[in-house]
Write an enzyme that holds these catalytic residues in place. Structure first.
Site, mmCIF file in Angstrom:
data_model
loop_
_atom_site.group_PDB
_atom_site.id
_atom_site.type_symbol
_atom_site.label_atom_id
_atom_site.label_comp_id
_atom_site.label_asym_id
_atom_site.label_seq_id
_atom_site.Cartn_x
_atom_site.Cartn_y
_atom_site.Cartn_z
ATOM 1 N N GLU A 1 0.833 -1.204 0.000
ATOM 2 C CA GLU A 1 0.000 0.000 0.000
ATOM 3 C C GLU A 1 0.865 1.250 0.000
ATOM 4 O O GLU A 1 2.020 1.219 0.446
ATOM 5 C CB GLU A 1 -0.846 0.028 1.279
ATOM 6 C CG GLU A 1 -2.289 -0.344 1.092
ATOM 7 C CD GLU A 1 -3.122 0.723 0.382
ATOM 8 O OE1 GLU A 1 -2.579 1.584 -0.331
ATOM 9 O OE2 GLU A 1 -4.346 0.692 0.546
ATOM 10 N N ASP A 2 0.295 2.355 -0.448
ATOM 11 C CA ASP A 2 1.012 3.625 -0.344
ATOM 12 C C ASP A 2 0.843 4.249 1.035
ATOM 13 O O ASP A 2 1.798 4.670 1.657
ATOM 14 C CB ASP A 2 0.563 4.605 -1.458
ATOM 15 C CG ASP A 2 -0.941 4.815 -1.512
ATOM 16 O OD1 ASP A 2 -1.701 4.123 -0.806
ATOM 17 O OD2 ASP A 2 -1.376 5.691 -2.287
ATOM 18 N N ASP B 1 -4.699 5.488 5.830
ATOM 19 C CA ASP B 1 -5.264 6.690 6.429
ATOM 20 C C ASP B 1 -6.471 6.245 7.275
ATOM 21 O O ASP B 1 -6.300 5.849 8.428
ATOM 22 C CB ASP B 1 -5.641 7.655 5.295
ATOM 23 C CG ASP B 1 -6.154 8.989 5.780
ATOM 24 O OD1 ASP B 1 -6.198 9.207 6.996
ATOM 25 O OD2 ASP B 1 -6.516 9.827 4.934
ATOM 26 N N PHE C 1 -2.582 16.341 3.989
ATOM 27 C CA PHE C 1 -2.679 15.604 2.734
ATOM 28 C C PHE C 1 -1.298 15.451 2.119
ATOM 29 O O PHE C 1 -0.603 16.421 1.832
ATOM 30 C CB PHE C 1 -3.669 16.233 1.749
ATOM 31 C CG PHE C 1 -4.129 15.233 0.736
ATOM 32 C CD1 PHE C 1 -5.107 14.306 1.064
ATOM 33 C CD2 PHE C 1 -3.541 15.163 -0.516
ATOM 34 C CE1 PHE C 1 -5.498 13.317 0.156
ATOM 35 C CE2 PHE C 1 -3.927 14.187 -1.435
ATOM 36 C CZ PHE C 1 -4.914 13.267 -1.091
ATOM 37 N N ARG D 1 2.318 12.383 -8.478
ATOM 38 C CA ARG D 1 2.832 11.034 -8.250
ATOM 39 C C ARG D 1 4.320 10.937 -8.582
ATOM 40 O O ARG D 1 5.031 10.091 -8.052
ATOM 41 C CB ARG D 1 2.087 10.015 -9.132
ATOM 42 C CG ARG D 1 0.618 9.840 -8.799
ATOM 43 C CD ARG D 1 0.073 8.610 -9.522
ATOM 44 N NE ARG D 1 -1.375 8.601 -9.599
ATOM 45 C CZ ARG D 1 -2.189 8.131 -8.649
ATOM 46 N NH1 ARG D 1 -1.665 7.662 -7.530
ATOM 47 N NH2 ARG D 1 -3.484 8.135 -8.802
HETATM 48 P P1 IMP Z 1 -7.825 4.931 3.435
HETATM 49 O O1 IMP Z 1 -8.902 3.961 3.006
HETATM 50 O O2 IMP Z 1 -8.417 6.190 4.013
HETATM 51 O O3 IMP Z 1 -6.858 4.302 4.408
HETATM 52 O O4 IMP Z 1 -7.023 5.369 2.160
HETATM 53 C C1 IMP Z 1 -7.242 4.837 0.884
HETATM 54 C C2 IMP Z 1 -6.360 5.419 -0.158
HETATM 55 O O5 IMP Z 1 -6.569 6.807 -0.228
HETATM 56 C C3 IMP Z 1 -4.855 5.253 0.061
HETATM 57 O O6 IMP Z 1 -4.375 4.016 -0.371
HETATM 58 C C4 IMP Z 1 -4.348 6.396 -0.802
HETATM 59 O O7 IMP Z 1 -4.262 6.020 -2.157
HETATM 60 C C5 IMP Z 1 -5.405 7.474 -0.610
HETATM 61 N N1 IMP Z 1 -4.979 8.427 0.432
HETATM 62 C C6 IMP Z 1 -5.275 8.454 1.743
HETATM 63 N N2 IMP Z 1 -4.663 9.482 2.377
HETATM 64 C C7 IMP Z 1 -3.934 10.119 1.419
HETATM 65 C C8 IMP Z 1 -3.045 11.254 1.426
HETATM 66 O O8 IMP Z 1 -2.758 11.912 2.443
HETATM 67 N N3 IMP Z 1 -2.483 11.572 0.215
HETATM 68 C C9 IMP Z 1 -2.745 10.891 -0.933
HETATM 69 N N4 IMP Z 1 -3.540 9.826 -0.978
HETATM 70 C C10 IMP Z 1 -4.131 9.453 0.172
HETATM 71 MG MG MG Z 2 -4.846 7.486 -4.296
#
Ligand code: IMP
Ligand code: MG
Length: 180
Positions: free
Chosen positions: A98-99, A102, A151, A164
């Protein structure tokens, strides 16, 4: 530095050093196995590319695309599989790459879905961890860096598909998404 970036959290050099450590750790923990690394599109593609080159064991790579985000900065709480794996993961040692975690909502649903397919093991490696955003009960087994409640862009992470390609990890200026 890009004009839309407020500050750099982790430099190219810091990322390289941390990814090398993660690669070593995975190579050690999966020694004698042939894990399947599952990159979550699109955010993890840069991290995954560097991570596999930091590993010195045999491994395979596949991709899955799930989404809970539109072009905004807040998660919607729903997850859709937009592109599924090409690999049968039954009996495989799967590592989701994963990147960022959050809210954890996307990964929570994704891990449940993949677990139903009967992998031998299922672990998560995330480049970034944003614990302040967590809404689902999920954590990475391995992660690179912790980030503050802001962010984040760069090194694969986007805002509205941009940034990216930045080689560092930085905080996006709020003015960029406030005016959008
Ligand atoms: P989550 O489900 O909120 O944990 O996040 C899902 C996806 O949203 C991550 O895999 C990211 O691709 C994107 N994401 C969440 N937070 C950020 C951020 O701060 N910057 C960029 N992408 C984010
Ligand atoms: Mg994304």
């Amino acid at each position: 530095m890009h004009k839309d970036v407020e500050s750099i959290l982790y430099s190219e050099e810091q990322i390289k050093a941390r990814v090398a450590e993660l690669g070593k750790e995975l190579s050690r923990d999966y020694a004698g196995k042939k894990p399947l690394l599952v990159g979550t599109l699109k955010g993890s593609f840069v991290f995954l590319a560097d991570l596999v080159r930091a590993m010195d064991i045999d491994c395979e790579v596949d991709f899955i695309a799930a989404s809970s985000y539109g072009n905004g900065t807040e998660t919607t709480g729903t997850v859709k599989i937009k592109k599924d794996l090409a690999t049968d993961i039954a009996g495989r040692d799967v590592i989701i790459v994963e990147d960022i975690i959050d809210s954890g909502v996307t990964l929570y649903h994704l891990t449940n879905l993949l677990r139903e397919r009967g992998p031998a093991s299922l672990k998560i490696v995330s480049l970034l961890n944003k614990p302040s955003g967590r809404r689902a009960q999920i954590d990475a087994d391995y992660f690179g860096f912790e980030v503050p409640p802001a962010f984040i862009v760069g090194y694969g992470l986007d805002y509205a598909e941009l940034y990216r390609n930045l080689p560092y990890i930085g905080i996006l200026k709020p003015s960029v998404y406030e005016k959008a």
